[in-house]
Design a protein around this motif. Structure first.
Motif, PDB file in Angstrom:
ATOM      1  N   GLN A 198       0.821  -1.197   0.000  1.00 28.61           N
ATOM      2  CA  GLN A 198       0.000   0.000   0.000  1.00 28.61           C
ATOM      3  C   GLN A 198       0.863   1.259   0.000  1.00 28.61           C
ATOM      4  O   GLN A 198       0.549   2.240  -0.678  1.00 28.61           O
ATOM      5  N   ALA A 199       1.974   1.229   0.768  1.00 27.49           N
ATOM      6  CA  ALA A 199       2.873   2.388   0.787  1.00 27.49           C
ATOM      7  C   ALA A 199       3.490   2.628  -0.582  1.00 27.49           C
ATOM      8  O   ALA A 199       3.619   3.779  -1.030  1.00 27.49           O
ATOM      9  N   ALA A 200       3.897   1.538  -1.270  1.00 25.96           N
ATOM     10  CA  ALA A 200       4.476   1.688  -2.601  1.00 25.96           C
ATOM     11  C   ALA A 200       3.460   2.266  -3.580  1.00 25.96           C
ATOM     12  O   ALA A 200       3.780   3.119  -4.425  1.00 25.96           O
ATOM     13  N   THR A 201       2.206   1.832  -3.456  1.00 28.83           N
ATOM     14  CA  THR A 201       1.163   2.368  -4.335  1.00 28.83           C
ATOM     15  C   THR A 201       0.958   3.858  -4.097  1.00 28.83           C
ATOM     16  O   THR A 201       0.849   4.658  -5.041  1.00 28.83           O
ATOM     17  N   ILE A 202       0.941   4.248  -2.828  1.00 21.68           N
ATOM     18  CA  ILE A 202       0.742   5.661  -2.498  1.00 21.68           C
ATOM     19  C   ILE A 202       1.931   6.501  -2.977  1.00 21.68           C
ATOM     20  O   ILE A 202       1.771   7.606  -3.504  1.00 21.68           O
ATOM     21  N   LEU A 203       3.166   5.972  -2.814  1.00 20.62           N
ATOM     22  CA  LEU A 203       4.345   6.697  -3.274  1.00 20.62           C
ATOM     23  C   LEU A 203       4.343   6.855  -4.795  1.00 20.62           C
ATOM     24  O   LEU A 203       4.763   7.896  -5.328  1.00 20.62           O
ATOM     25  N   ALA A 204       3.891   5.818  -5.491  1.00 19.02           N
ATOM     26  CA  ALA A 204       3.808   5.925  -6.954  1.00 19.02           C
ATOM     27  C   ALA A 204       2.835   7.011  -7.377  1.00 19.02           C
ATOM     28  O   ALA A 204       3.098   7.805  -8.292  1.00 19.02           O
ATOM     29  N   GLU A 205       1.686   7.076  -6.691  1.00 13.37           N
ATOM     30  CA  GLU A 205       0.732   8.129  -6.994  1.00 13.37           C
ATOM     31  C   GLU A 205       1.301   9.504  -6.655  1.00 13.37           C
ATOM     32  O   GLU A 205       1.083  10.486  -7.372  1.00 13.37           O
ATOM     33  N   ALA A 206       2.056   9.583  -5.529  1.00 10.89           N
ATOM     34  CA  ALA A 206       2.662  10.861  -5.144  1.00 10.89           C
ATOM     35  C   ALA A 206       3.711  11.309  -6.161  1.00 10.89           C
ATOM     36  O   ALA A 206       3.836  12.507  -6.470  1.00 10.89           O
ATOM     37  N   ASN A 213       3.696  18.746 -10.909  1.00 12.52           N
ATOM     38  CA  ASN A 213       3.772  20.000 -10.163  1.00 12.52           C
ATOM     39  C   ASN A 213       5.163  20.123  -9.530  1.00 12.52           C
ATOM     40  O   ASN A 213       5.370  19.674  -8.393  1.00 12.52           O
ATOM     41  N   PRO A 214       6.150  20.719 -10.243  1.00  9.49           N
ATOM     42  CA  PRO A 214       7.523  20.782  -9.719  1.00  9.49           C
ATOM     43  C   PRO A 214       7.636  21.581  -8.425  1.00  9.49           C
ATOM     44  O   PRO A 214       8.475  21.282  -7.581  1.00  9.49           O
ATOM     45  N   MET A 215       6.791  22.594  -8.235  1.00  5.01           N
ATOM     46  CA  MET A 215       6.873  23.376  -7.014  1.00  5.01           C
ATOM     47  C   MET A 215       6.523  22.552  -5.782  1.00  5.01           C
ATOM     48  O   MET A 215       7.032  22.791  -4.688  1.00  5.01           O
ATOM     49  N   ILE A 219       8.662  22.277  -2.233  1.00  7.68           N
ATOM     50  CA  ILE A 219       8.108  22.529  -0.895  1.00  7.68           C
ATOM     51  C   ILE A 219       8.328  21.323   0.012  1.00  7.68           C
ATOM     52  O   ILE A 219       8.695  21.449   1.182  1.00  7.68           O
ATOM     53  N   ARG A 220       8.147  20.159  -0.568  1.00  2.00           N
ATOM     54  CA  ARG A 220       8.373  18.942   0.223  1.00  2.00           C
ATOM     55  C   ARG A 220       9.825  18.813   0.623  1.00  2.00           C
ATOM     56  O   ARG A 220      10.143  18.386   1.739  1.00  2.00           O
ATOM     57  N   PHE A 221      10.717  19.199  -0.297  1.00  2.00           N
ATOM     58  CA  PHE A 221      12.142  19.130  -0.003  1.00  2.00           C
ATOM     59  C   PHE A 221      12.517  20.084   1.132  1.00  2.00           C
ATOM     60  O   PHE A 221      13.277  19.747   2.033  1.00  2.00           O
ATOM     61  N   LEU A 222      11.971  21.298   1.099  1.00  2.00           N
ATOM     62  CA  LEU A 222      12.255  22.261   2.161  1.00  2.00           C
ATOM     63  C   LEU A 222      11.700  21.781   3.505  1.00  2.00           C
ATOM     64  O   LEU A 222      12.320  21.979   4.557  1.00  2.00           O
ATOM     65  N   GLU A 223      10.534  21.153   3.504  1.00  2.00           N
ATOM     66  CA  GLU A 223       9.996  20.607   4.746  1.00  2.00           C
ATOM     67  C   GLU A 223      10.894  19.508   5.295  1.00  2.00           C
ATOM     68  O   GLU A 223      11.112  19.404   6.509  1.00  2.00           O
ATOM     69  N   THR A 224      11.432  18.697   4.412  1.00  2.00           N
ATOM     70  CA  THR A 224      12.348  17.636   4.858  1.00  2.00           C
ATOM     71  C   THR A 224      13.606  18.230   5.462  1.00  2.00           C
ATOM     72  O   THR A 224      14.104  17.760   6.489  1.00  2.00           O
ATOM     73  N   LEU A 225      14.164  19.275   4.816  1.00  2.00           N
ATOM     74  CA  LEU A 225      15.341  19.946   5.381  1.00  2.00           C
ATOM     75  C   LEU A 225      15.042  20.542   6.744  1.00  2.00           C
ATOM     76  O   LEU A 225      15.871  20.496   7.662  1.00  2.00           O
ATOM     77  N   SER A 226      13.831  21.096   6.902  1.00  2.00           N
ATOM     78  CA  SER A 226      13.449  21.658   8.197  1.00  2.00           C
ATOM     79  C   SER A 226      13.388  20.578   9.263  1.00  2.00           C
ATOM     80  O   SER A 226      13.827  20.779  10.394  1.00  2.00           O
ATOM     81  N   ASP A 227      12.875  19.425   8.917  1.00  2.00           N
ATOM     82  CA  ASP A 227      12.818  18.321   9.887  1.00  2.00           C
ATOM     83  C   ASP A 227      14.217  17.840  10.257  1.00  2.00           C
ATOM     84  O   ASP A 227      14.506  17.547  11.423  1.00  2.00           O
ATOM     85  N   ILE A 228      15.110  17.765   9.256  1.00  2.00           N
ATOM     86  CA  ILE A 228      16.467  17.274   9.534  1.00  2.00           C
ATOM     87  C   ILE A 228      17.251  18.286  10.351  1.00  2.00           C
ATOM     88  O   ILE A 228      18.063  17.927  11.217  1.00  2.00           O
ATOM     89  N   SER A 229      16.993  19.565  10.115  1.00  2.00           N
ATOM     90  CA  SER A 229      17.760  20.595  10.828  1.00  2.00           C
ATOM     91  C   SER A 229      17.496  20.597  12.325  1.00  2.00           C
ATOM     92  O   SER A 229      18.269  21.146  13.094  1.00  2.00           O
TER      93      SER A 229
END
Length: 270
Positions: A198-206, A213-215, A219-229
């Protein structure tokens, strides 16, 4: 002397009458019925309360109408898949026709017990071990139906049957425990695999959504950086190619141009 003899005779006659009267009446309790035999033949069913009998001619057979229980002792038998089990049960029954209970069977209590034992062994012999352990209600129902087919002609009604205990050998209990543990592990692995699918199916859809939608991926990348920081003691190296992160690449290009302009100004001043 004749007067004394007459008095003694009257007293003796009175005693005989009292004994006759005492033997003529019988008290039958509310939950009992008396089947009266007159000279060996069934006359009638009487009671409850006070009933009249002819002494030395009528013989009452009192029958209890309350629900009675009979314990079936542990029956050791072999199931259809060749497993030895020991099972016991309890049978509840009552007399619904006292005349049949007296005339059709010599001892209905012992008859119910014996037919219960043999019927229980027959039922268990036709079932596999898993069915015996999981289908107690079915065993109760089948045993009651078999008993009713026999006891109906005796004036006895089986009201309920309950399997009380099923005993297995220690080796068999150990094997069943191992089987149950293996089944639990199998279910855990199946659930984990289903979650990954189910996770693989959801990731494929994502991924399809991010591709359109490249933007959103930025945004997702910046959120990930915020979590790692938020985790201290980490050094994060972030690639920023033009094809992947155009916004970040543009910012880095402007920064490089500013550095080059400052460098050339310093050279001219010197």
């Amino acid at each position: 002397m004749s007067l004394i003899a007459d008095v003694v005779g009257l007293v003796f006659l009175l005693i005989i009458i009292l004994i006759f009267v005492a033997l003529s009446f019988r008290v039958v309790r509310e939950w009992e019925r008396a089947v009266v035999l007159r000279l060996g033949r069934i006359l009638a069913m009487k009671g409850p309360g006070i009933i009249f009998l002819i002494p030395f001619v009528d013989k009452p057979l009192v029958v209890d109408l309350r629900v009675r229980t009979v314990d079936i002792p542990p029956q050791t038998t072999i199931t259809r898949d060749n497993v030895t089990v020991s099972i016991d049960a309890v049978v509840y029954y009552k007399v619904v026709d006292p005349m049949k209970a007296v005339s059709m069977v010599a001892n209905y209590n012992m008859a119910v017990l014996n037919i219960s034992q043999t019927s229980l062994r027959d039922i268990i012999g036709q079932m596999e071990l898993d069915e015996v352990l999981s289908k107690r209600e079915e065993i109760n129902k089948r045993l009651q139906e078999i008993l009713d087919s026999y006891t109906e002609a005796w004036g006895v009604k089986v009201t309920a049957v309950t399997v009380r205990d099923i005993k297995l050998s220690p080796d068999l209990l150990t094997a069943i425990a191992k089987q149950a543990e293996a089944e639990r592990l199998r279910r855990a692995k199946v659930i984990l695999s289903e979650g990954e699918r189910q996770a693989a199916t959801i990731l494929a859809e994502a991924s399809k959504s991010y591709q359109n939608n490249p933007m959103a991926i930025q945004i997702r990348f910046l959120e990930t950086l915020s979590d790692i920081s938020q985790r201290g003691g980490l050094v994060v190296v972030v690639p920023a190619g033009k094809g992947i992160y155009p916004t970040l690449a543009t910012s880095m290009a402007l920064a490089n141009r500013l550095k080059k302009t400052e460098g050339s100004a310093k050279k001219e001043g010197s």
